[in-house]
Design a protein around this motif. Sequence first.
Motif, mmCIF file in Angstrom:
data_model
loop_
_atom_site.group_PDB
_atom_site.id
_atom_site.type_symbol
_atom_site.label_atom_id
_atom_site.label_comp_id
_atom_site.label_asym_id
_atom_site.label_seq_id
_atom_site.Cartn_x
_atom_site.Cartn_y
_atom_site.Cartn_z
ATOM 1 N N ASP A 1 -5.494 5.403 11.272
ATOM 2 C CA ASP A 1 -5.159 3.851 11.647
ATOM 3 C C ASP A 1 -4.852 3.227 10.388
ATOM 4 N N ILE A 2 -3.518 2.670 10.060
ATOM 5 C CA ILE A 2 -3.535 2.007 8.926
ATOM 6 C C ILE A 2 -3.161 0.627 9.124
ATOM 7 N N GLU A 3 -3.868 -0.191 8.270
ATOM 8 C CA GLU A 3 -3.939 -1.734 8.559
ATOM 9 C C GLU A 3 -3.721 -2.417 7.117
ATOM 10 N N GLU A 4 -2.719 -3.505 7.243
ATOM 11 C CA GLU A 4 -2.815 -4.099 5.858
ATOM 12 C C GLU A 4 -3.490 -5.464 5.979
ATOM 13 N N ILE B 1 -5.384 -0.269 4.278
ATOM 14 C CA ILE B 1 -6.540 0.615 4.813
ATOM 15 C C ILE B 1 -6.025 1.658 5.786
ATOM 16 N N TYR B 2 -6.590 2.999 5.470
ATOM 17 C CA TYR B 2 -6.347 3.943 5.914
ATOM 18 C C TYR B 2 -7.682 4.483 6.593
ATOM 19 N N ASP C 1 2.953 1.251 -1.563
ATOM 20 C CA ASP C 1 3.847 2.278 -1.080
ATOM 21 C C ASP C 1 3.892 3.553 -1.935
ATOM 22 N N THR C 2 3.838 3.315 -3.306
ATOM 23 C CA THR C 2 3.991 4.540 -4.071
ATOM 24 C C THR C 2 2.765 5.348 -3.749
ATOM 25 N N GLU C 3 1.534 4.723 -3.683
ATOM 26 C CA GLU C 3 0.209 5.384 -3.496
ATOM 27 C C GLU C 3 0.078 5.827 -2.024
#
Length: 296
Positions: A42-45, A58-59, A82-84
Amino acid sequence: MDPELEPFTALFPPADLSDPPASRKILAELTASIPVDTTGLDIEERMVPGEPEVPIRIYRPQDANGAIVWLHGGGFVMGDLDTEQPWAATLARNSGATVISVAYRLAPENPFPAAHDDVYATVLWVAEHADELGLDPARIAIGGHSSGAGIAAAVALRVRDEQSAPIRFQLLHQPGLDDRQISWSATNFTDTPFVTRGKVSQMWAHYLGDTPATPYAAVARATDLSGLPPAYIATAEFCPNRDEGIEYALRLLRAGVPVEMHQWPGTFHGSHVILSAEISQRQNAELGAVLRRALT
Protein backbone atom coordinates in the motif's frame (compact mmCIF):
# COMPACT_ATOMS: atom_id res chain seq x y z
CA MET A 1 35.81 -7.31 -10.20
CA ASP A 2 32.87 -9.71 -10.20
CA PRO A 3 32.64 -11.03 -13.79
CA GLU A 4 28.88 -10.46 -13.90
CA LEU A 5 29.34 -6.77 -13.02
CA GLU A 6 32.30 -5.83 -15.19
CA PRO A 7 30.43 -5.68 -18.55
CA PHE A 8 28.07 -3.05 -17.13
CA THR A 9 30.69 -0.53 -15.99
CA ALA A 10 30.65 1.32 -19.32
CA LEU A 11 26.91 1.92 -18.98
CA PHE A 12 27.21 3.97 -15.81
CA PRO A 13 27.20 7.76 -16.24
CA PRO A 14 30.43 9.76 -15.91
CA ALA A 15 31.65 10.27 -12.35
CA ASP A 16 31.00 14.00 -12.36
CA LEU A 17 28.75 16.32 -10.35
CA SER A 18 29.85 19.64 -11.84
CA ASP A 19 26.38 20.15 -13.38
CA PRO A 20 23.81 19.03 -10.75
CA PRO A 21 20.68 19.50 -12.93
CA ALA A 22 22.22 17.42 -15.72
CA SER A 23 23.29 14.74 -13.22
CA ARG A 24 19.74 14.58 -11.84
CA LYS A 25 18.30 14.13 -15.31
CA ILE A 26 20.70 11.29 -16.11
CA LEU A 27 19.88 9.50 -12.85
CA ALA A 28 16.13 9.88 -13.45
CA GLU A 29 16.46 8.44 -16.96
CA LEU A 30 18.50 5.47 -15.75
CA THR A 31 16.14 4.71 -12.88
CA ALA A 32 13.09 4.88 -15.13
CA SER A 33 14.31 1.73 -16.88
CA ILE A 34 14.47 -0.32 -13.67
CA PRO A 35 11.42 -2.57 -13.10
CA VAL A 36 9.42 -1.78 -9.95
CA ASP A 37 7.44 -4.50 -8.19
CA THR A 38 4.91 -3.01 -5.76
CA THR A 39 2.90 -6.21 -5.36
CA GLY A 40 1.30 -6.38 -1.92
CA LEU A 41 2.30 -2.83 -0.98
CA ASP A 42 0.00 0.00 0.00
CA ILE A 43 1.71 3.20 -1.18
CA GLU A 44 0.81 6.60 0.23
CA GLU A 45 2.34 10.06 -0.14
CA ARG A 46 2.36 12.51 2.75
CA MET A 47 3.93 15.82 3.70
CA VAL A 48 5.80 16.15 6.97
CA PRO A 49 4.98 19.57 8.47
CA GLY A 50 7.87 22.01 8.62
CA GLU A 51 9.56 25.00 7.05
CA PRO A 52 9.53 23.76 4.37
CA GLU A 53 7.34 20.67 4.36
CA VAL A 54 9.13 17.39 3.59
CA PRO A 55 7.59 15.03 0.99
CA ILE A 56 7.59 11.36 1.95
CA ARG A 57 6.34 8.19 0.29
CA ILE A 58 5.20 5.34 2.54
CA TYR A 59 5.36 1.70 1.42
CA ARG A 60 3.27 -0.56 3.68
CA PRO A 61 3.41 -4.33 3.32
CA GLN A 62 0.58 -6.41 4.74
CA ASP A 63 1.17 -7.14 8.45
CA ALA A 64 4.13 -4.77 8.47
CA ASN A 65 6.94 -5.61 10.90
CA GLY A 66 8.24 -2.26 12.14
CA ALA A 67 9.32 0.66 9.97
CA ILE A 68 12.39 2.38 8.58
CA VAL A 69 12.96 6.01 7.62
CA TRP A 70 14.81 5.47 4.34
CA LEU A 71 17.09 7.93 2.52
CA HIS A 72 18.06 7.78 -1.14
CA GLY A 73 21.62 8.16 -2.37
CA GLY A 74 22.88 10.56 -5.00
CA GLY A 75 25.88 12.36 -3.56
CA PHE A 76 23.66 14.83 -1.65
CA VAL A 77 22.88 16.30 -5.10
CA MET A 78 20.67 13.79 -6.92
CA GLY A 79 17.69 11.58 -6.20
CA ASP A 80 14.05 11.87 -5.21
CA LEU A 81 11.04 9.73 -4.33
CA ASP A 82 10.73 8.43 -7.90
CA THR A 83 14.37 7.46 -8.41
CA GLU A 84 14.32 5.61 -5.08
CA GLN A 85 11.04 3.78 -5.68
CA PRO A 86 12.61 0.54 -7.03
CA TRP A 87 14.78 0.18 -3.93
CA ALA A 88 12.25 1.38 -1.36
CA ALA A 89 9.64 -1.03 -2.73
CA THR A 90 12.17 -3.89 -2.81
CA LEU A 91 13.22 -3.20 0.77
CA ALA A 92 9.60 -3.14 1.94
CA ARG A 93 8.80 -6.43 0.23
CA ASN A 94 11.99 -8.18 1.35
CA SER A 95 11.87 -6.97 4.96
CA GLY A 96 8.15 -6.86 5.69
CA ALA A 97 8.77 -3.39 7.17
CA THR A 98 7.01 -0.15 6.35
CA VAL A 99 9.49 1.95 4.37
CA ILE A 100 9.19 5.73 4.67
CA SER A 101 11.15 7.21 1.77
CA VAL A 102 12.19 10.85 2.31
CA ALA A 103 12.64 13.54 -0.36
CA TYR A 104 15.12 15.67 1.56
CA ARG A 105 16.36 18.93 0.07
CA LEU A 106 19.30 18.64 -2.31
CA ALA A 107 22.61 20.47 -2.50
CA PRO A 108 24.10 22.72 -3.76
CA GLU A 109 20.90 24.77 -3.81
CA ASN A 110 20.23 23.66 -0.22
CA PRO A 111 23.55 22.91 1.53
CA PHE A 112 23.96 21.42 5.01
CA PRO A 113 22.05 21.43 7.29
CA ALA A 114 18.98 21.43 5.00
CA ALA A 115 18.89 17.70 4.23
CA HIS A 116 19.89 16.78 7.78
CA ASP A 117 17.12 18.95 9.24
CA ASP A 118 14.52 17.48 6.83
CA VAL A 119 15.39 13.95 7.87
CA TYR A 120 15.55 14.80 11.57
CA ALA A 121 12.10 16.41 11.36
CA THR A 122 10.78 13.32 9.59
CA VAL A 123 12.13 10.98 12.27
CA LEU A 124 10.49 13.04 15.01
CA TRP A 125 7.21 13.21 13.08
CA VAL A 126 7.14 9.45 12.46
CA ALA A 127 7.79 8.74 16.14
CA GLU A 128 5.14 11.24 17.27
CA HIS A 129 2.53 9.94 14.78
CA ALA A 130 3.30 6.24 15.08
CA ASP A 131 -0.23 5.36 16.17
CA GLU A 132 -1.77 7.31 13.29
CA LEU A 133 0.61 5.59 10.85
CA GLY A 134 -0.06 2.16 12.33
CA LEU A 135 3.51 1.78 13.57
CA ASP A 136 5.09 0.49 16.75
CA PRO A 137 7.18 3.44 18.05
CA ALA A 138 9.63 0.96 19.59
CA ARG A 139 10.39 -0.58 16.18
CA ILE A 140 11.56 2.31 14.01
CA ALA A 141 14.89 2.16 12.17
CA ILE A 142 16.78 4.61 9.97
CA GLY A 143 18.95 3.93 6.96
CA GLY A 144 19.84 4.63 3.38
CA HIS A 145 22.19 4.25 0.44
CA SER A 146 25.48 6.14 0.02
CA SER A 147 25.03 9.82 0.94
CA GLY A 148 21.61 8.91 2.32
CA ALA A 149 23.30 6.42 4.63
CA GLY A 150 25.66 9.17 5.76
CA ILE A 151 22.74 11.45 6.59
CA ALA A 152 21.02 8.57 8.40
CA ALA A 153 24.06 7.94 10.58
CA ALA A 154 24.40 11.64 11.40
CA VAL A 155 20.71 11.95 12.29
CA ALA A 156 21.02 8.90 14.55
CA LEU A 157 23.85 10.73 16.32
CA ARG A 158 21.70 13.83 16.79
CA VAL A 159 18.77 11.79 18.05
CA ARG A 160 21.10 10.20 20.62
CA ASP A 161 22.46 13.58 21.68
CA GLU A 162 19.01 15.14 22.05
CA GLN A 163 17.29 11.93 23.25
CA SER A 164 14.43 12.95 21.00
CA ALA A 165 13.11 9.73 19.44
CA PRO A 166 13.56 5.97 19.74
CA ILE A 167 15.67 4.59 16.87
CA ARG A 168 16.09 0.85 17.07
CA PHE A 169 18.53 0.19 14.24
CA GLN A 170 20.74 1.74 11.53
CA LEU A 171 20.85 0.17 8.03
CA LEU A 172 23.81 1.81 6.29
CA HIS A 173 24.54 0.71 2.72
CA GLN A 174 27.82 1.97 1.21
CA PRO A 175 27.72 5.04 3.47
CA GLY A 176 29.51 8.31 2.81
CA LEU A 177 30.69 9.36 6.25
CA ASP A 178 33.89 11.42 6.05
CA ASP A 179 34.50 14.60 4.06
CA ARG A 180 38.24 14.49 4.78
CA GLN A 181 38.98 11.60 2.35
CA ILE A 182 41.94 10.39 4.37
CA SER A 183 41.39 6.62 4.22
CA TRP A 184 43.41 4.26 2.03
CA SER A 185 40.50 3.61 -0.34
CA ALA A 186 39.67 7.32 -0.64
CA THR A 187 43.30 8.06 -1.50
CA ASN A 188 43.86 5.18 -3.93
CA PHE A 189 40.53 4.63 -5.71
CA THR A 190 40.76 7.65 -7.98
CA ASP A 191 39.17 6.07 -11.06
CA THR A 192 36.76 3.37 -9.87
CA PRO A 193 33.42 2.86 -11.66
CA PHE A 194 30.64 5.39 -11.05
CA VAL A 195 32.26 6.96 -7.96
CA THR A 196 35.79 8.35 -7.99
CA ARG A 197 37.81 10.43 -5.57
CA GLY A 198 37.00 13.49 -7.66
CA LYS A 199 33.28 12.84 -7.53
CA VAL A 200 33.43 12.40 -3.76
CA SER A 201 35.22 15.77 -3.50
CA GLN A 202 32.48 17.42 -5.56
CA MET A 203 29.80 15.74 -3.46
CA TRP A 204 31.12 17.09 -0.18
CA ALA A 205 31.82 20.54 -1.63
CA HIS A 206 28.19 20.78 -2.79
CA TYR A 207 26.85 19.52 0.54
CA LEU A 208 28.96 21.61 2.87
CA GLY A 209 29.12 24.82 0.85
CA ASP A 210 30.89 27.39 3.02
CA THR A 211 30.04 25.58 6.29
CA PRO A 212 32.85 23.79 8.15
CA ALA A 213 32.11 20.10 8.61
CA THR A 214 30.69 18.97 11.94
CA PRO A 215 29.75 15.48 13.13
CA TYR A 216 26.15 16.16 12.06
CA ALA A 217 27.42 16.77 8.53
CA ALA A 218 30.14 14.08 8.41
CA VAL A 219 29.53 11.60 11.21
CA ALA A 220 33.05 10.15 11.02
CA ARG A 221 34.15 13.34 12.79
CA ALA A 222 32.21 12.38 15.94
CA THR A 223 34.45 11.50 18.87
CA ASP A 224 31.88 9.62 21.00
CA LEU A 225 29.86 6.86 19.34
CA SER A 226 28.59 5.21 22.51
CA GLY A 227 24.88 4.72 22.95
CA LEU A 228 24.07 4.69 19.24
CA PRO A 229 21.60 2.14 17.82
CA PRO A 230 22.90 -1.21 16.56
CA ALA A 231 23.99 -1.05 12.93
CA TYR A 232 24.44 -3.00 9.74
CA ILE A 233 27.10 -1.53 7.45
CA ALA A 234 27.78 -2.78 3.92
CA THR A 235 30.68 -1.62 1.77
CA ALA A 236 31.77 -2.23 -1.83
CA GLU A 237 35.32 -3.40 -2.55
CA PHE A 238 36.12 -0.89 -5.33
CA CYS A 239 34.68 2.23 -3.71
CA PRO A 240 36.41 5.32 -2.28
CA ASN A 241 34.00 5.17 0.68
CA ARG A 242 34.93 1.59 1.53
CA ASP A 243 37.45 2.09 4.31
CA GLU A 244 35.56 4.87 6.10
CA GLY A 245 32.58 2.51 6.34
CA ILE A 246 34.76 -0.28 7.73
CA GLU A 247 36.49 2.08 10.17
CA TYR A 248 33.14 3.43 11.34
CA ALA A 249 31.95 -0.11 11.99
CA LEU A 250 35.08 -0.79 14.06
CA ARG A 251 34.67 2.45 16.01
CA LEU A 252 31.05 1.57 16.79
CA LEU A 253 32.16 -1.84 18.04
CA ARG A 254 34.84 -0.26 20.24
CA ALA A 255 32.15 2.03 21.65
CA GLY A 256 30.03 -0.97 22.62
CA VAL A 257 27.52 -0.74 19.74
CA PRO A 258 26.49 -4.07 18.14
CA VAL A 259 27.45 -4.09 14.44
CA GLU A 260 27.08 -6.44 11.49
CA MET A 261 29.61 -5.60 8.79
CA HIS A 262 29.61 -6.99 5.24
CA GLN A 263 32.36 -6.10 2.75
CA TRP A 264 31.11 -7.29 -0.64
CA PRO A 265 34.04 -8.52 -2.78
CA GLY A 266 34.22 -7.68 -6.45
CA THR A 267 31.60 -4.92 -6.24
CA PHE A 268 31.72 -1.18 -6.85
CA HIS A 269 29.66 1.72 -5.53
CA GLY A 270 26.11 1.36 -6.79
CA SER A 271 26.67 -1.98 -8.50
CA HIS A 272 23.75 -3.48 -6.56
CA VAL A 273 21.46 -1.91 -9.19
CA ILE A 274 22.68 -4.49 -11.73
CA LEU A 275 19.88 -6.89 -10.87
CA SER A 276 20.99 -9.66 -13.23
CA ALA A 277 24.17 -10.27 -11.19
CA GLU A 278 23.96 -12.94 -8.53
CA ILE A 279 25.97 -10.87 -6.06
CA SER A 280 23.54 -7.95 -6.48
CA GLN A 281 20.61 -10.24 -5.81
CA ARG A 282 22.28 -11.37 -2.60
CA GLN A 283 23.05 -7.79 -1.57
CA ASN A 284 19.46 -6.62 -2.00
CA ALA A 285 18.05 -9.71 -0.32
CA GLU A 286 20.41 -9.30 2.64
CA LEU A 287 19.33 -5.70 3.26
CA GLY A 288 15.75 -6.91 3.63
CA ALA A 289 16.65 -9.93 5.75
CA VAL A 290 18.82 -7.86 8.12
CA LEU A 291 16.08 -5.27 8.59
CA ARG A 292 13.43 -7.95 9.16
CA ARG A 293 15.55 -9.53 11.88
CA ALA A 294 16.41 -6.19 13.52
CA LEU A 295 12.76 -5.15 13.82
CA THR A 296 11.41 -8.49 15.00
